[in-house]
Design a protein around this motif. Structure first.
Motif, mmCIF file in Angstrom:
data_model
loop_
_atom_site.group_PDB
_atom_site.id
_atom_site.type_symbol
_atom_site.label_atom_id
_atom_site.label_comp_id
_atom_site.label_asym_id
_atom_site.label_seq_id
_atom_site.Cartn_x
_atom_site.Cartn_y
_atom_site.Cartn_z
ATOM 1 N N LEU A 84 12.351 5.367 -14.515
ATOM 2 C CA LEU A 84 12.012 6.767 -14.279
ATOM 3 C C LEU A 84 10.625 6.900 -13.657
ATOM 4 O O LEU A 84 10.414 7.713 -12.741
ATOM 5 N N ARG A 85 9.698 6.105 -14.129
ATOM 6 C CA ARG A 85 8.332 6.199 -13.598
ATOM 7 C C ARG A 85 8.248 5.697 -12.157
ATOM 8 O O ARG A 85 7.521 6.270 -11.333
ATOM 9 N N ILE A 86 8.967 4.649 -11.853
ATOM 10 C CA ILE A 86 8.942 4.128 -10.480
ATOM 11 C C ILE A 86 9.613 5.114 -9.530
ATOM 12 O O ILE A 86 9.140 5.330 -8.399
ATOM 13 N N ASN A 87 10.707 5.723 -9.976
ATOM 14 C CA ASN A 87 11.319 6.775 -9.160
ATOM 15 C C ASN A 87 10.332 7.914 -8.912
ATOM 16 O O ASN A 87 10.277 8.483 -7.815
ATOM 17 N N HIS A 88 9.552 8.239 -9.937
ATOM 18 C CA HIS A 88 8.541 9.290 -9.810
ATOM 19 C C HIS A 88 7.466 8.867 -8.802
ATOM 20 O O HIS A 88 7.022 9.684 -7.977
ATOM 21 N N PHE A 89 7.061 7.595 -8.868
ATOM 22 C CA PHE A 89 6.066 7.083 -7.920
ATOM 23 C C PHE A 89 6.594 7.179 -6.485
ATOM 24 O O PHE A 89 5.872 7.619 -5.577
ATOM 25 N N VAL A 90 7.840 6.782 -6.281
ATOM 26 C CA VAL A 90 8.436 6.840 -4.943
ATOM 27 C C VAL A 90 8.452 8.278 -4.435
ATOM 28 O O VAL A 90 8.136 8.561 -3.272
ATOM 29 N N ALA B 259 -2.369 3.882 -3.945
ATOM 30 C CA ALA B 259 -1.275 3.462 -4.818
ATOM 31 C C ALA B 259 -1.703 3.512 -6.281
ATOM 32 O O ALA B 259 -0.904 3.859 -7.158
ATOM 33 N N GLN B 260 -2.979 3.181 -6.539
ATOM 34 C CA GLN B 260 -3.485 3.223 -7.912
ATOM 35 C C GLN B 260 -3.420 4.633 -8.479
ATOM 36 O O GLN B 260 -3.027 4.848 -9.631
ATOM 37 N N GLN B 261 -3.792 5.624 -7.629
ATOM 38 C CA GLN B 261 -3.766 7.009 -8.089
ATOM 39 C C GLN B 261 -2.338 7.466 -8.370
ATOM 40 O O GLN B 261 -2.058 8.097 -9.389
ATOM 41 N N LEU B 262 -1.423 7.134 -7.476
ATOM 42 C CA LEU B 262 -0.029 7.528 -7.675
ATOM 43 C C LEU B 262 0.585 6.835 -8.885
ATOM 44 O O LEU B 262 1.397 7.430 -9.601
ATOM 45 N N ALA B 263 0.211 5.581 -9.111
ATOM 46 C CA ALA B 263 0.715 4.862 -10.288
ATOM 47 C C ALA B 263 0.231 5.532 -11.565
ATOM 48 O O ALA B 263 0.996 5.689 -12.536
ATOM 49 N N SER C 131 2.477 -2.739 -11.083
ATOM 50 C CA SER C 131 2.842 -3.661 -9.996
ATOM 51 C C SER C 131 3.964 -4.591 -10.411
ATOM 52 O O SER C 131 4.910 -4.832 -9.646
ATOM 53 N N LEU C 132 3.873 -5.114 -11.635
ATOM 54 C CA LEU C 132 4.916 -6.020 -12.123
ATOM 55 C C LEU C 132 6.242 -5.288 -12.288
ATOM 56 O O LEU C 132 7.291 -5.786 -11.868
ATOM 57 N N ALA C 133 6.189 -4.091 -12.877
ATOM 58 C CA ALA C 133 7.418 -3.317 -13.065
ATOM 59 C C ALA C 133 8.026 -2.918 -11.721
ATOM 60 O O ALA C 133 9.247 -2.946 -11.542
ATOM 61 N N PHE C 134 7.177 -2.560 -10.761
ATOM 62 C CA PHE C 134 7.658 -2.154 -9.440
ATOM 63 C C PHE C 134 8.358 -3.317 -8.738
ATOM 64 O O PHE C 134 9.435 -3.151 -8.156
ATOM 65 N N LYS C 135 7.777 -4.490 -8.810
ATOM 66 C CA LYS C 135 8.369 -5.649 -8.147
ATOM 67 C C LYS C 135 9.699 -6.026 -8.787
ATOM 68 O O LYS C 135 10.658 -6.405 -8.095
ATOM 69 N N VAL D 204 4.339 -3.695 -4.204
ATOM 70 C CA VAL D 204 4.053 -2.311 -3.808
ATOM 71 C C VAL D 204 3.578 -2.265 -2.366
ATOM 72 O O VAL D 204 4.030 -1.422 -1.572
ATOM 73 N N THR D 205 2.685 -3.188 -2.011
ATOM 74 C CA THR D 205 2.138 -3.205 -0.645
ATOM 75 C C THR D 205 3.230 -3.447 0.378
ATOM 76 O O THR D 205 3.297 -2.763 1.414
ATOM 77 N N ALA D 206 4.106 -4.404 0.099
ATOM 78 C CA ALA D 206 5.194 -4.697 1.042
ATOM 79 C C ALA D 206 6.138 -3.505 1.175
ATOM 80 O O ALA D 206 6.591 -3.178 2.283
ATOM 81 N N TRP D 207 6.427 -2.853 0.061
ATOM 82 C CA TRP D 207 7.319 -1.682 0.107
ATOM 83 C C TRP D 207 6.707 -0.563 0.919
ATOM 84 O O TRP D 207 7.383 0.088 1.719
ATOM 85 N N MET D 208 5.429 -0.330 0.708
ATOM 86 C CA MET D 208 4.746 0.758 1.428
ATOM 87 C C MET D 208 4.726 0.506 2.940
ATOM 88 O O MET D 208 4.816 1.438 3.730
ATOM 89 N N ARG D 209 4.646 -0.754 3.340
ATOM 90 C CA ARG D 209 4.659 -1.073 4.777
ATOM 91 C C ARG D 209 6.008 -0.731 5.383
ATOM 92 O O ARG D 209 6.099 -0.334 6.556
ATOM 93 N N THR D 210 7.076 -0.903 4.611
ATOM 94 C CA THR D 210 8.409 -0.587 5.154
ATOM 95 C C THR D 210 8.654 0.902 5.257
ATOM 96 O O THR D 210 9.587 1.317 5.946
ATOM 97 N N GLN D 211 7.825 1.693 4.570
ATOM 98 C CA GLN D 211 8.032 3.140 4.604
ATOM 99 C C GLN D 211 7.317 3.788 5.791
ATOM 100 O O GLN D 211 7.444 4.960 6.010
#
Length: 368
Positions: free
Chosen positions: A313-319, A334-338, A350-354, A361-368
């Protein structure tokens, strides 16, 4: 050997420092109400008291060995050392094992097996004292090593069980790290293994004292940075007041399963309750008005732990926050959004996101 103790002034100073620090640490843990290492954490009282007792016994043991260093008679020094070893068997070792068990807060484990384990050690040391001979010591050491190997195997299984309990009951695992229990076990194993091996000589004695200093700092830090995870009785009872007629069969019917899903949507997802830091499964059960047992079974049937449910739920919220901020072209990190997504620790996020997204997180953000 005993003459070397008397002539080595540096060793006597080091020995005295370790003795004093053991005593001061015990007094500190018993009587200080605050927390020096982490003021915002309330450590388990049971663990604090067991650790204080452990350090008190270490200090007393150090004081007992001092006469053995000063005896001119080799036989008198040996008997004093044997009595000190007996005290270690009946006090120091059980307390050390008890401290490790107290670090696991999923339940109060029985401590009587520790007494059974050390009883042969105590008998062996008593025989050595009565006969004024150390001929039996190799057998005593061998038994201790085998017994401690057995205890280590048990602890590995207990720590793994503890990790599952944490994931099933807590949304946030900061200050509850399971790997720290493995570290404590490794530290104790190394210390007792080296102590029992008894290589002798001044180098051996120096290493024991230096390791004792390390143990003081490590255990003190661990006790004061480990959160008390005990569940208040009133909270546990209130979480179990509902659905009392169906608890005995320990099953979750399809109707209740569907109801729990709807209640979670209404009281957890729609209200964004999952953003609350350190939300426990007990608190969530209270909020949605169901029995804690049923809620745990619900997550189990979903093929996930409670911790994984909240993280999803939290990662969906972050996205969602990321896409909104990116669409509005607002400055963000990313720190603020987390943090806005319920995480106090970015490394935990970061661990939960991966684990959830399959990339950093960094790799995902680059794809967006």
């Amino acid at each position: 050997m005993y003459e070397q103790f008397q002539e080595d002034t540096l060793y006597i100073i080091l020995y005295s420092i370790v003795t004093a620090m053991n005593a001061m640490t015990s007094i500190y843990l018993l009587f200080r109400r605050g927390n020096a290492f982490a003021a915002d954490i309330t450590p388990p009282v049971r663990l604090r008291r067991w650790t204080a007792a452990f350090f008190a016994v270490l200090a007393i043991g150090h004081l007992w060995y001092i006469p053995a260093m000063m005896f001119d008679s080799r036989e008198a020094a040996m008997v004093s050392m044997l009595i000190g070893a007996l005290l270690d068997c009946i006090l120091t070792i059980p307390l050390a094992l008890g401290v490790m068990l107290c670090m696991l807060q999923d339940r109060c484990r029985s401590l009587w097996p520790i007494g059974v384990m050390v009883a042969p050690l105590a008998v062996g040391m008593i025989v050595c004292i009565i006969t004024r001979s150390d001929a039996l010591l190799p057998w005593v050491r061998g038994y201790f090593l085998l017994a401690f190997i057995g205890f280590t195997i048990y602890m590995v299984g207990a720590v793994r069980q503890y990790g599952r309990w944490l994931r099933d009951n807590f949304a946030d695992l900061e200050h509850k790290e399971v790997w720290q229990s493995f570290v404590a076990l490794a530290v104790m194993t190394i210390m007792f293994g080296y102590y029992v091996a008894g290589f002798g000589g001044m180098v051996y004695e120096y290493i024991i004292q230096v390791f004792g200093l390390f143990l003081i700092f490590y255990l003190l830090w661990r006790v004061e940075t480990l959160s008390d995870l005990s569940i208040p009785l009133s909270q546990d009872l209130s979480a179990n007041e509902t659905d009392t007629e169906d608890i005995e069969d320990n099953t979750l019917s399809p109707t209740i399963h569907e109801n729990i899903g709807a209640l979670l949507q209404q009281h957890c997802i729609d209200t964004q309750l999952y953003l609350q830091h350190d939300l426990t499964v007990f608190q969530l059960a209270q909020t949605i008005g169901v029995n804690r047992l049923y809620l745990s079974q619900y997550f189990s049937r979903q093929g996930m732990s409670y911790n994984a449910y909240i993280n999803n739920l939290r990662i969906n919220h972050f996205v969602s926050l990321y896409r909104e901020a990116a669409a509005a072209k607002r400055n963000f990190t990313a720190q603020q959004l987390a943090h806005d997504s319920g995480y106090q620790s970015y490394s935990t996020f970061s661990l939960a996101f991966k684990q959830r997204m399959g990339q950093s997180v960094t790799a995902w953000m680059r794809t967006q």
